[in-house]
Design a protein around this motif. Structure first.
Motif, PDB file in Angstrom:
ATOM      1  N   ARG A 128       0.834  -1.209   0.000  1.00  0.00           N
ATOM      2  CA  ARG A 128       0.000   0.000   0.000  1.00  0.00           C
ATOM      3  C   ARG A 128       0.868   1.258   0.000  1.00  0.00           C
ATOM      4  O   ARG A 128       0.599   2.214  -0.727  1.00  0.00           O
ATOM      5  CB  ARG A 128      -0.926   0.004   1.217  1.00  0.00           C
ATOM      6  CG  ARG A 128      -1.840   1.231   1.306  1.00  0.00           C
ATOM      7  CD  ARG A 128      -2.636   1.254   2.588  1.00  0.00           C
ATOM      8  NE  ARG A 128      -3.594   0.164   2.656  1.00  0.00           N
ATOM      9  CZ  ARG A 128      -3.514  -0.853   3.514  1.00  0.00           C
ATOM     10  NH1 ARG A 128      -2.503  -0.904   4.380  1.00  0.00           N
ATOM     11  NH2 ARG A 128      -4.424  -1.794   3.519  1.00  0.00           N
ATOM     12  N   LYS A 186      -6.792  -1.696  -3.058  1.00  0.00           N
ATOM     13  CA  LYS A 186      -6.210  -2.304  -1.863  1.00  0.00           C
ATOM     14  C   LYS A 186      -5.127  -3.288  -2.267  1.00  0.00           C
ATOM     15  O   LYS A 186      -5.182  -3.906  -3.346  1.00  0.00           O
ATOM     16  CB  LYS A 186      -7.276  -2.990  -1.017  1.00  0.00           C
ATOM     17  CG  LYS A 186      -7.924  -4.211  -1.622  1.00  0.00           C
ATOM     18  CD  LYS A 186      -8.975  -4.787  -0.669  1.00  0.00           C
ATOM     19  CE  LYS A 186      -9.613  -6.043  -1.244  1.00  0.00           C
ATOM     20  NZ  LYS A 186     -10.627  -6.596  -0.321  1.00  0.00           N
ATOM     21  N   SER A 231      -6.248   7.468   1.875  1.00  0.00           N
ATOM     22  CA  SER A 231      -6.083   6.023   2.034  1.00  0.00           C
ATOM     23  C   SER A 231      -6.623   5.597   3.388  1.00  0.00           C
ATOM     24  O   SER A 231      -6.517   6.334   4.365  1.00  0.00           O
ATOM     25  CB  SER A 231      -4.604   5.631   1.921  1.00  0.00           C
ATOM     26  OG  SER A 231      -4.413   4.258   2.222  1.00  0.00           O
ATOM     27  N   ALA A 273      -7.531   2.371  -0.981  1.00  0.00           N
ATOM     28  CA  ALA A 273      -6.890   1.295  -0.207  1.00  0.00           C
ATOM     29  C   ALA A 273      -6.522   1.760   1.187  1.00  0.00           C
ATOM     30  O   ALA A 273      -6.088   2.878   1.386  1.00  0.00           O
ATOM     31  CB  ALA A 273      -5.638   0.823  -0.940  1.00  0.00           C
TER      32      ALA A 273
END
Length: 330
Positions: A133, A160, A250, A330
């Motif tokens: 990530r 993700k 995020s 994500a």
């Protein structure tokens, strides 16, 4: 590394020299957004009020120990500094109460047990997902800094992390169709990722209101469109991460520093033709990387590079955001 602009094929998508004479409008917007981040970060710290103590029970090497820290101010990184400098350098994220992944630089809310996870742990699954990530996030920072303003670059989102896919991803929009980066251009982006790693910059997290998030991303229509759905699923809050002056949305968690990134290759740019609209052309940027603590041979890494060039099958940005919010942010 200084890019030879004259040798790049497409003037609309030229990567720019990363020097002050090419300071762009997007850089100015990033600086303003970063200032908003700093102001809100300071406001939240000042709102803590009377300092309360919490008990953090650290479990791990060199010894289990109990630390008395400050509620809503102290972070796992602060705890690591009490344990030993190498734990600050090596820890990718924290695990609270044996169940909750937690950013290294995110303030602790209550008394808890604390474990520090790294990339050489016997069970590295959580750390690996955080690494993947974080690579997507850092790729966005590099792309934002590396394209000339006339390229019309917008960062859209990154799905993700799925380590089994073989690549980390960042989906972007450009003003030009049929962009096919040269090996040299991809290598330049890879080098900029390494430069970012060498700076060892902190990766910071901040939960902000949806109104402030809209202001932070005022220059990006795609982020503004995503913010209501993100906030609706997060009690009206939007989680924003910062590295340098670069911000993105995020769920996190992220690793605590760019210095944890080791060998890295930006390997492919796939056009996403089904998503194109109104002279905005979507591309899926992909790469592969290793944590700085891990070393593998040239042949094995070459296998990973080749695998990372295959189109990543994660959900695409042209899918309705309301139906794929969990995949897109994500």
């Amino acid at each position: 590394m200084s890019l030879n602009i004259g040798k790049l094929r497409s003037p609309a998508i030229q990567l720019r020299h990363l020097v002050k004479k090419h300071f762009s409008v997007s850089s100015q917007v990033s600086t303003k957004a970063s200032e908003l981040f700093s102001e809100e970060q300071q406001r939240q710290r000042e709102n803590v009020g009377r300092i309360e103590k919490i008990e953090v029970r650290y479990l791990g090497l060199p010894n289990d120990t109990t630390l008395i820290m400050n509620r809503e101010l102290s972070t796992p990184y602060d705890c690591a500094r009490h344990i030993g400098e190498k734990y600050c350098r090596q820890s990718a994220l924290a695990l609270l109460d044996n169940k909750t992944p937690w950013d290294m630089r995110r303030p602790l809310r209550d008394s808890c047990t604390l474990q520090l996870l790294n990339f050489t742990s016997p069970e590295p699954h959580l750390a690996n997902k955080v690494f993947w990530r974080s690579c997507s996030f850092l790729l966005g920072a590099v792309l934002q800094a590396s394209f000339k303003p006339e390229a019309g670059l917008y960062l859209h989102s990154f799905p993700k992390p799925n380590i089994k896919s073989g690549s980390f991803v960042h989906d972007v929009v450009l003003a030009q169709e049929h962009w096919n980066p040269t090996v040299s251009e991809l290598r330049t982006l890879s080098i900029e990722m390494i430069k970012l790693s060498q700076k060892d910059l902190p990766i910071e997290r901040l939960d902000v209101s949806s109104d402030l998030a809209v202001e932070m991303f005022s220059d990006n229509p795609f982020k503004r469109e995503q913010i209501p759905s993100v906030a609706a699923g997060n009690n009206g809050q939007v989680t924003v991460y910062r590295v340098g002056d670069h911000l993105d949305i995020s769920k996190g968690p992220m690793m605590g520093s760019t210095g944890l990134l080791g060998r890295c290759t930006i390997s492919a740019a796939h056009p996403i033709r089904d998503a194109n609209e109104n002279a905005k052309f979507f591309y899926r940027m992909q790469g592969v990387a290793l944590p700085a603590a891990l070393r593998i041979g040239h042949f094995a890494y070459n296998v990973l590079e080749n695998r990372s060039r295959k189109l990543n099958s994660a959900k695409l940005p042209n899918e309705p955001f309301e139906d794929a919010a969990a995949e897109q942010v994500a």
